[in-house]
Design a protein around this motif. Sequence first.
Motif, PDB file in Angstrom:
ATOM      1  N   TYR A 114       0.823  -1.198   0.000  1.00 50.11           N
ATOM      2  CA  TYR A 114       0.000   0.000   0.000  1.00 50.11           C
ATOM      3  C   TYR A 114       0.867   1.261   0.000  1.00 50.11           C
ATOM      4  N   ILE A 115       1.912   1.258   0.799  1.00 56.35           N
ATOM      5  CA  ILE A 115       2.822   2.412   0.805  1.00 56.35           C
ATOM      6  C   ILE A 115       3.552   2.497  -0.529  1.00 56.35           C
ATOM      7  N   TRP A 116       3.932   1.344  -1.076  1.00 52.92           N
ATOM      8  CA  TRP A 116       4.628   1.307  -2.365  1.00 52.92           C
ATOM      9  C   TRP A 116       3.757   1.917  -3.462  1.00 52.92           C
ATOM     10  N   THR A 117       2.520   1.453  -3.551  1.00 50.46           N
ATOM     11  CA  THR A 117       1.602   1.944  -4.586  1.00 50.46           C
ATOM     12  C   THR A 117       1.256   3.406  -4.362  1.00 50.46           C
ATOM     13  N   ALA A 118       1.022   3.791  -3.108  1.00 54.86           N
ATOM     14  CA  ALA A 118       0.688   5.180  -2.800  1.00 54.86           C
ATOM     15  C   ALA A 118       1.849   6.110  -3.151  1.00 54.86           C
ATOM     16  N   SER A 119       3.064   5.672  -2.933  1.00 52.50           N
ATOM     17  CA  SER A 119       4.234   6.493  -3.282  1.00 52.50           C
ATOM     18  C   SER A 119       4.266   6.760  -4.775  1.00 52.50           C
ATOM     19  N   LEU A 120       4.013   5.726  -5.559  1.00 50.61           N
ATOM     20  CA  LEU A 120       4.016   5.896  -7.008  1.00 50.61           C
ATOM     21  C   LEU A 120       2.857   6.778  -7.479  1.00 50.61           C
ATOM     22  N   GLU A 121       1.703   6.661  -6.807  1.00 52.23           N
ATOM     23  CA  GLU A 121       0.546   7.470  -7.199  1.00 52.23           C
ATOM     24  C   GLU A 121       0.715   8.935  -6.819  1.00 52.23           C
ATOM     25  N   VAL A 122       1.167   9.194  -5.598  1.00 51.30           N
ATOM     26  CA  VAL A 122       1.302  10.579  -5.130  1.00 51.30           C
ATOM     27  C   VAL A 122       2.394  11.316  -5.904  1.00 51.30           C
ATOM     28  N   LEU A 123       3.469  10.626  -6.206  1.00 54.30           N
ATOM     29  CA  LEU A 123       4.590  11.257  -6.912  1.00 54.30           C
ATOM     30  C   LEU A 123       4.574  10.918  -8.401  1.00 54.30           C
ATOM     31  N   ASN A 124       3.380  10.785  -8.975  1.00 55.69           N
ATOM     32  CA  ASN A 124       3.277  10.398 -10.384  1.00 55.69           C
ATOM     33  C   ASN A 124       3.758  11.475 -11.340  1.00 55.69           C
ATOM     34  N   PHE A 125       3.975  12.695 -10.873  1.00 58.08           N
ATOM     35  CA  PHE A 125       4.489  13.765 -11.728  1.00 58.08           C
ATOM     36  C   PHE A 125       6.008  13.686 -11.894  1.00 58.08           C
ATOM     37  N   LEU A 126       6.655  12.813 -11.109  1.00 58.56           N
ATOM     38  CA  LEU A 126       8.102  12.641 -11.208  1.00 58.56           C
ATOM     39  C   LEU A 126       8.415  11.450 -12.107  1.00 58.56           C
ATOM     40  N   PRO A 127       9.365  11.593 -13.019  1.00 59.99           N
ATOM     41  CA  PRO A 127       9.722  10.446 -13.867  1.00 59.99           C
ATOM     42  C   PRO A 127      10.479   9.394 -13.055  1.00 59.99           C
ATOM     43  N   VAL A 128      10.000   8.169 -13.098  1.00 59.74           N
ATOM     44  CA  VAL A 128      10.613   7.078 -12.348  1.00 59.74           C
ATOM     45  C   VAL A 128      11.879   6.635 -13.075  1.00 59.74           C
ATOM     46  N   GLU A 129      12.993   6.596 -12.347  1.00 60.19           N
ATOM     47  CA  GLU A 129      14.259   6.153 -12.929  1.00 60.19           C
ATOM     48  C   GLU A 129      14.529   4.692 -12.591  1.00 60.19           C
ATOM     49  N   THR A 130      14.450   4.343 -11.311  1.00 58.99           N
ATOM     50  CA  THR A 130      14.662   2.960 -10.910  1.00 58.99           C
ATOM     51  C   THR A 130      13.661   2.578  -9.839  1.00 58.99           C
ATOM     52  N   VAL A 131      13.259   1.308  -9.864  1.00 63.94           N
ATOM     53  CA  VAL A 131      12.413   0.755  -8.817  1.00 63.94           C
ATOM     54  C   VAL A 131      12.947  -0.624  -8.464  1.00 63.94           C
ATOM     55  N   ASP A 132      12.899  -0.948  -7.194  1.00 67.71           N
ATOM     56  CA  ASP A 132      13.309  -2.270  -6.732  1.00 67.71           C
ATOM     57  C   ASP A 132      12.361  -2.697  -5.620  1.00 67.71           C
ATOM     58  N   PRO A 133      11.315  -3.466  -5.936  1.00 68.86           N
ATOM     59  CA  PRO A 133      10.343  -3.830  -4.916  1.00 68.86           C
ATOM     60  C   PRO A 133      10.893  -4.771  -3.850  1.00 68.86           C
ATOM     61  N   PHE A 134      12.027  -5.410  -4.098  1.00 69.86           N
ATOM     62  CA  PHE A 134      12.583  -6.324  -3.107  1.00 69.86           C
ATOM     63  C   PHE A 134      13.320  -5.573  -2.009  1.00 69.86           C
ATOM     64  N   THR A 135      14.007  -4.475  -2.356  1.00 69.92           N
ATOM     65  CA  THR A 135      14.663  -3.655  -1.335  1.00 69.92           C
ATOM     66  C   THR A 135      13.799  -2.479  -0.928  1.00 69.92           C
ATOM     67  N   GLY A 136      12.774  -2.159  -1.708  1.00 73.57           N
ATOM     68  CA  GLY A 136      11.856  -1.092  -1.369  1.00 73.57           C
ATOM     69  C   GLY A 136      12.326   0.290  -1.772  1.00 73.57           C
ATOM     70  N   VAL A 137      13.176   0.397  -2.789  1.00 78.53           N
ATOM     71  CA  VAL A 137      13.714   1.694  -3.190  1.00 78.53           C
ATOM     72  C   VAL A 137      13.095   2.135  -4.512  1.00 78.53           C
ATOM     73  N   ALA A 148       4.736  17.028   4.302  1.00 74.78           N
ATOM     74  CA  ALA A 148       3.447  17.071   3.602  1.00 74.78           C
ATOM     75  C   ALA A 148       3.338  15.932   2.595  1.00 74.78           C
ATOM     76  N   ILE A 149       4.408  15.644   1.891  1.00 74.87           N
ATOM     77  CA  ILE A 149       4.375  14.546   0.907  1.00 74.87           C
ATOM     78  C   ILE A 149       4.295  13.204   1.620  1.00 74.87           C
ATOM     79  N   GLU A 150       5.028  13.035   2.713  1.00 75.15           N
ATOM     80  CA  GLU A 150       4.920  11.793   3.485  1.00 75.15           C
ATOM     81  C   GLU A 150       3.496  11.585   3.976  1.00 75.15           C
ATOM     82  N   ASP A 151       2.859  12.658   4.489  1.00 80.36           N
ATOM     83  CA  ASP A 151       1.472  12.552   4.947  1.00 80.36           C
ATOM     84  C   ASP A 151       0.534  12.168   3.813  1.00 80.36           C
TER      85      ASP A 151
END
Length: 175
Positions: free
Chosen positions: A84-107, A156-159
Amino acid sequence: MTQRPASARILLGTGMAVMLLATASCGLTGNRGTRAPVETPTSDEILAETAEREGTARGRSRSTLADLFKPRGDQGQIGAVNKYIWTASLEVLNFLPVETVDPFTGVITTGFGTPPGGGQAYRATILVNDPALDARSLNLALMTRSGPASASTVRAIEDAILTRARQLRARDAKL
């Protein structure tokens, strides 16, 4: 091209041979007796350690039929990352271009992007380091082109991420 005299060629060849022998013999004169041999476990020891860690012995599972009816852990996690935090992070910061994601380490690492209606460009690195839906599970580093973002902006972004994560979990609970 001028040809060198025979004595110069012999001298050059001898010099090259001496240098080659000197570099080849560098490892021959070391004190090898003081080094301890490297101890590596055998394959049986590695398998036994893995079985002990996973709760199995000699390939047999220690689970029983009653384990099917035990309550399972939170299904909102991927490995050690809260989905849920993973998905919410991607949704809230969807205006930023994603460079790397690693769901196993959580980065999640993003490039610079400007939020809608804003004039300041931001770059974020998000670490989701715990399977719990908790504020301690989320670490956010937010940068501007001129340095770190203000603490109030980060908060504010964390909230916003945590609020969206709770909304996602509540939506899944209704299903």
